[in-house]
Each structure stands twice: as structure tokens, then as C-alpha cells.
Write an enzyme that holds these catalytic residues in place. Structure first.
Site, PDB file in Angstrom:
ATOM      1  N   SER A 159     -10.103-120.687  90.638  1.00 39.70           N
ATOM      2  CA  SER A 159     -11.372-120.988  89.969  1.00 39.70           C
ATOM      3  C   SER A 159     -12.242-119.743  90.036  1.00 39.70           C
ATOM      4  O   SER A 159     -12.148-118.969  91.004  1.00 39.70           O
ATOM      5  CB  SER A 159     -12.099-122.137  90.682  1.00 39.70           C
ATOM      6  OG  SER A 159     -13.445-122.211  90.223  1.00 39.70           O
TER       7      SER A 159
ATOM      8  N   TYR B 147     -15.423-125.520  98.700  1.00 36.60           N
ATOM      9  CA  TYR B 147     -14.401-125.454  97.639  1.00 36.60           C
ATOM     10  C   TYR B 147     -14.132-124.000  97.220  1.00 36.60           C
ATOM     11  O   TYR B 147     -12.983-123.583  97.089  1.00 36.60           O
ATOM     12  CB  TYR B 147     -14.884-126.290  96.445  1.00 36.60           C
ATOM     13  CG  TYR B 147     -14.097-126.133  95.170  1.00 36.60           C
ATOM     14  CD1 TYR B 147     -12.819-126.663  95.047  1.00 36.60           C
ATOM     15  CD2 TYR B 147     -14.637-125.449  94.074  1.00 36.60           C
ATOM     16  CE1 TYR B 147     -12.100-126.526  93.860  1.00 36.60           C
ATOM     17  CE2 TYR B 147     -13.930-125.313  92.892  1.00 36.60           C
ATOM     18  CZ  TYR B 147     -12.665-125.841  92.782  1.00 36.60           C
ATOM     19  OH  TYR B 147     -11.959-125.698  91.614  1.00 36.60           O
TER      20      TYR B 147
HETATM   21  N1  NAP Z   1     -12.256-128.425  85.490  1.00 39.89           N
HETATM   22  C1  NAP Z   1     -12.828-127.294  85.833  1.00 39.89           C
HETATM   23  O1  NAP Z   1     -13.971-126.993  85.391  1.00 39.89           O
HETATM   24  C2  NAP Z   1     -12.114-126.321  86.733  1.00 39.89           C
HETATM   25  C3  NAP Z   1     -12.686-125.041  86.884  1.00 39.89           C
HETATM   26  C4  NAP Z   1     -12.048-124.126  87.688  1.00 39.89           C
HETATM   27  C5  NAP Z   1     -10.866-124.449  88.326  1.00 39.89           C
HETATM   28  N2  NAP Z   1     -10.332-125.696  88.184  1.00 39.89           N
HETATM   29  C6  NAP Z   1      -9.071-125.967  88.889  1.00 39.89           C
HETATM   30  O2  NAP Z   1      -8.118-126.447  87.956  1.00 39.89           O
HETATM   31  C7  NAP Z   1      -7.190-127.315  88.614  1.00 39.89           C
HETATM   32  C8  NAP Z   1      -7.104-128.628  87.867  1.00 39.89           C
HETATM   33  O3  NAP Z   1      -8.399-129.178  87.774  1.00 39.89           O
HETATM   34  P1  NAP Z   1      -8.770-130.303  86.705  1.00 39.89           P
HETATM   35  O4  NAP Z   1     -10.052-129.914  86.096  1.00 39.89           O
HETATM   36  O5  NAP Z   1      -7.631-130.610  85.851  1.00 39.89           O
HETATM   37  O6  NAP Z   1      -9.048-131.512  87.713  1.00 39.89           O
HETATM   38  P2  NAP Z   1      -8.687-133.071  87.622  1.00 39.89           P
HETATM   39  O7  NAP Z   1      -8.837-133.543  86.232  1.00 39.89           O
HETATM   40  O8  NAP Z   1      -9.477-133.680  88.710  1.00 39.89           O
HETATM   41  O9  NAP Z   1      -7.131-133.097  87.999  1.00 39.89           O
HETATM   42  C9  NAP Z   1      -6.714-132.774  89.287  1.00 39.89           C
HETATM   43  C10 NAP Z   1      -5.243-133.062  89.413  1.00 39.89           C
HETATM   44  O10 NAP Z   1      -4.840-132.768  90.766  1.00 39.89           O
HETATM   45  C11 NAP Z   1      -4.187-133.900  91.293  1.00 39.89           C
HETATM   46  N3  NAP Z   1      -4.394-134.008  92.730  1.00 39.89           N
HETATM   47  C12 NAP Z   1      -5.565-133.919  93.409  1.00 39.89           C
HETATM   48  N4  NAP Z   1      -5.348-134.097  94.715  1.00 39.89           N
HETATM   49  C13 NAP Z   1      -4.028-134.315  94.872  1.00 39.89           C
HETATM   50  C14 NAP Z   1      -3.198-134.572  95.983  1.00 39.89           C
HETATM   51  N5  NAP Z   1      -3.697-134.675  97.227  1.00 39.89           N
HETATM   52  N6  NAP Z   1      -1.873-134.745  95.787  1.00 39.89           N
HETATM   53  C15 NAP Z   1      -1.346-134.666  94.541  1.00 39.89           C
HETATM   54  N7  NAP Z   1      -2.079-134.425  93.446  1.00 39.89           N
HETATM   55  C16 NAP Z   1      -3.412-134.251  93.608  1.00 39.89           C
HETATM   56  C17 NAP Z   1      -4.774-135.082  90.543  1.00 39.89           C
HETATM   57  O11 NAP Z   1      -3.843-136.133  90.594  1.00 39.89           O
HETATM   58  P3  NAP Z   1      -4.202-137.668  90.961  1.00 39.89           P
HETATM   59  O12 NAP Z   1      -5.505-137.960  90.343  1.00 39.89           O
HETATM   60  O13 NAP Z   1      -3.047-138.385  90.346  1.00 39.89           O
HETATM   61  O14 NAP Z   1      -4.208-137.677  92.426  1.00 39.89           O
HETATM   62  C18 NAP Z   1      -4.915-134.518  89.145  1.00 39.89           C
HETATM   63  O15 NAP Z   1      -3.681-134.587  88.466  1.00 39.89           O
HETATM   64  C19 NAP Z   1      -7.684-127.446  90.049  1.00 39.89           C
HETATM   65  O16 NAP Z   1      -6.983-126.514  90.853  1.00 39.89           O
HETATM   66  C20 NAP Z   1      -9.154-127.042  89.951  1.00 39.89           C
HETATM   67  O17 NAP Z   1      -9.616-126.527  91.179  1.00 39.89           O
HETATM   68  C21 NAP Z   1     -10.933-126.652  87.394  1.00 39.89           C
END
Ligand code: NAP
Length: 267
Positions: free
Chosen positions: A144, A157
Site C-alpha cells: 500500500s 497498518y
Molecule cells: N482498497 C484499497 O484502497 C487498498 C489500498 C492499498 C492497498 N490495499 C491492499 O490491497 C489488498 C487487497 O485489499 P482489498 O481492497 O481488496 O480489500 P478487501 O476487499 O477487504 O479484500 C481483502 C481480501 O483479503 C482476504 N483476507 C483478509 N484476511 C484474511 C485472512 N486472515 N485469511 C485469508 N484471507 C483473508 C479477504 O477474504 P475474506 O473476506 O474471505 O476473509 C478478502 O478476500 C490488501 O493487501 C490491502 O492492504 C488496498
């Protein structure tokens, strides 16, 4: 440029939603054999079904909590037993937390975010590294921009993502002589459930926040999952054959904005 993953086995963690779902779908369109991991079984199976529709290749869906040793071990074991190999590991699963030093929270939040975002990635990568050495495969970690941008509320985080960026650099050096590349894609604000879950915003509040926020992004709009997925695929492909140890921001230039703005502080 063409991308063909039809002979590749790709493991995507956190594939049940958001960015991981977009990454899984793009690899499926490019013919990859997929191992998909998440905790929410219904969501994971829905994504797996969508992936299967692309090229008719049925993904392996693994319901596992990557914050536990058992979940990590099951993920590695099931993937290798099912496919007998691994070519690409995408460490995408993570949780976010919204807190700051003077906020009244106990250490559970700190432990949870490090357990999933750092320990889970470290352990899964450690278990699967020998398989990647065999195939001369590669790893893409999802970090991130808050790993380097400083904003009130992204503690701890942001610390987990800074650790992940350095993990990429450290293991890229170790694995380079074995022919394994390791890179990181660092998203900026990306449309998903992630921020809403952390801040407790309603869909309406989230959309309003995104709209009011876009002028702070030099290219004028937040990312969507597909923007991140395209960079992941590029790094994972042979087009990036001499790229390793990098952290590539996909953020519309947002990292150059020095604002300390955080959504929940607007409430
Ligand atoms: N969205 C943003 O603005 C943003 C910005 C910068 C970086 N990121 C990074 O991008 C990545 C994906 O984020 P996203 O926005 O797609 O978030 P999201 O919609 O919350 O999805 C997160 C995913 O991670 C899985 N997950 C979380 N904890 C887990 C665990 N303990 N075991 C197995 N699976 C787990 C969730 O699965 P379940 O729900 O099925 O558990 C879900 O599939 C992350 O690394 C986040 O830090 C996101």
C-alpha cells in the site's frame, strides 16, 4: 504485448473480494490454473465460478485463515497436492485497521494486523519458496502507498506494509540466484470494501468520500481492482524477466499528495 499463463499455476490469497478477485479474474482470462484463498466460503466460491467461466479451467478454492499456522499450512499443502507445482504466488490478503497512538485500543488490533499482513505472508512464502525455486517462478506482494506516505490513522497498518516492502527487497536478493523474482505492487486508493470496513462508512458515505477525494489524486480518480491486476500480471509475466525487488505504485500519483486527510476524521 501478449500475456499467456496457460501453463502456469497461480496462487492468489484474498481472492474472495476486491483487488484479489480482480487479480484472479485477470489470470483466469489469461488461462492460468488458479488456487484461490479466502475465509468467506460463499464469496470465494462465487469468484471461483466466475473464473471458471473465462476459459473453462476450474480453480481450486481453499477456505483458510492466513492469520493461523493451520490456515497457511493447509493453503500450501492443498495447492501443491492438487497441482503438483506452483509458478506464481500473489500475496494479496490483508486486513486494515484504523487507529492512532492516542486512540483507546488494546494490543489485539496490533497483533491481528501483524499476524495476517506480515506473519501470514512470511510463513506462506517460506513454505512455498522451494516450489517456486523448482519452477523458477515469481512472487508479487500487494502492499500500500501508506507504507511510505504518512497519515494519521494508518498506524499500525502502514507499519505492516512497510515491513512487506522490505520483505520483498530482502527475499528478492536471496532468491535471485535461484531464478525466482519478487516484486510488490503498491496500490493507492482503490475501490473495494476495504476502507468501508475499517471506517464503518456506509456505501453512500464511501462514495461521497471517494468523490470529494479524487481531486487530491493527480490523475483525478481512484484505482479499481483491474488497475492493480494489470500491473500484477505484467510483473508476473516474462515481460518482466529482469525485474526484481521493486515496489511499483499504482496510485494515480496520489503518493505526491502530502495531505494528512483520513476519512473517519471528517465525521
Ligand atoms: N482498497 C484499497 O484502497 C487498498 C489500498 C492499498 C492497498 N490495499 C491492499 O490491497 C489488498 C487487497 O485489499 P482489498 O481492497 O481488496 O480489500 P478487501 O476487499 O477487504 O479484500 C481483502 C481480501 O483479503 C482476504 N483476507 C483478509 N484476511 C484474511 C485472512 N486472515 N485469511 C485469508 N484471507 C483473508 C479477504 O477474504 P475474506 O473476506 O474471505 O476473509 C478478502 O478476500 C490488501 O493487501 C490491502 O492492504 C488496498
Amino acid at each position: 504485448m501478449d500475456y499467456d499463463f496457460s501453463n502456469k499455476v497461480v496462487l492468489v490469497t484474498g481472492a474472495s473480494a476486491g483487488i484479489g478477485e480482480a487479480i484472479a479474474l485477470l489470470f483466469a482470462k489469461l488461462g492460468a490454473k488458479l488456487s484461490l484463498v479466502g475465509r468467506n466460503e460463499a464469496n470465494l466460491r462465487a469468484v471461483a465460478a466466475e473464473c471458471e467461466k473465462q476459459k473453462g479451467v476450474k480453480p481450486l478454492a481453499i477456505v483458510a485463515d492466513l492469520g493461523t499456522n493451520e490456515g497457511v499450512e493447509k493453503t500450501a499443502k492443498d495447492t501443491l497436492e492438487h497441482f503438483g507445482r506452483l509458478d506464481i504466488l500473489v500475496n494479496n490478503a490483508a486486513i486494515g485497521v484504523f487507529t492512532w497512538l492516542l486512540h483507546e485500543t488494546d494490543m489485539q488490533m496490533f497483533d491481528d494486523v501483524f499476524r495476517i499482513n506480515v506473519r501470514g505472508v512470511y510463513y506462506l512464502t517460506k513454505l512455498l519458496a522451494p516450489a517456486l525455486v523448482e519452477t523458477k517462478g515469481n512472487i508479487v506482494n500487494i502492499s500500500s502507498i501508506v507504507a511510505t506516505m504518512v497519515s494519521v490513522g494508518s498506524l499500525p497498518y502502514g507499519m505492516t506494509k512497510a515491513a512487506l516492502d522490505h520483505f520483498t527487497r530482502l527475499i528478492s536478493l536471496e532468491l535471485a540466484p535461484k531464478g525466482v523474482r519478487v516484486n510488490t505492487v503498491s496500490p493507492g486508493v482503490t475501490v473495494s470494501e476495504f476502507v468501508k470496513r475499517i471506517t464503518g462508512q456506509s456505501e453512500e458515505e464511501y462514495r461521497a468520500w471517494l468523490a470529494s477525494f479524487s481531486h487530491k489524486i493527480p490523475l483525478g480518480e481512484p484505482c479499481v481492482g483491474a488497475d492493480i491486476a494489470r500491473m500484477v500480471v505484467h510483473l508476473a509475466s516474462d515481460h518482466s524477466r529482469l525485474v526484481t525487488g521493486t515496489v511499483i505504485e499504482v496510485d494515480g500519483g496520489y503518493r505526491f499528495n502530502n495531505s494528512v486527510h483520513t476519512p473517519a476524521l471528517d465525521k
